[in-house]
Scaffold this motif. Sequence first.
Motif: not given
Length: 142
Positions: A12-19, A27-32, A51-56, A60-69
């Motif tokens: 899944g991480a590799v699949g998210l790395g392609i887009p 955002e795809f990198g953060m999901l990966a 696993q699902t809780i850690v993924f989410v 979400v933490a990366l998108i919330a912190v890294v994206r605005p920066i």
Amino acid sequence: MDIDAWVWWLIGAVGLGIPLVVTAMPEFGMLAVGAVAASATAAVGGGAVAQTIVFVAVSVALIAVVRPIAARHRSQRPELASGIDALKGRSAVVLERVDASGGRIKLAGEVWSARPLDTEQSFEAGQQVDVVEIDGATAVVM
């Protein structure tokens, strides 16, 4: 052959790395990265819910912190001076006397016509001067 959950998360991480590479959307990198974290959770024996809780949580933490920066850095343009703006404030050497009627200086490896900022002032050959502005093809110095 049964594939472990951690392998599916890595796929899944590799699949998210392609887009991420194709669209350049961070955002795809953060999901990966979230998928890699979930893979690590699965590798140490965490259940499907963990696993699902850690993924989410990681995603979400990366998108919330890294994206605005990243957005703030993307909107700031670098202050790079080019052309004649890059010459303002530079030092030059007088080649021929510079006075109200003109003269020559060596600026950034090139010979420029020059005149003093203060028309009462003059500079002799060999003196260092500072370029205040560029007026057409003439450097205004002091």
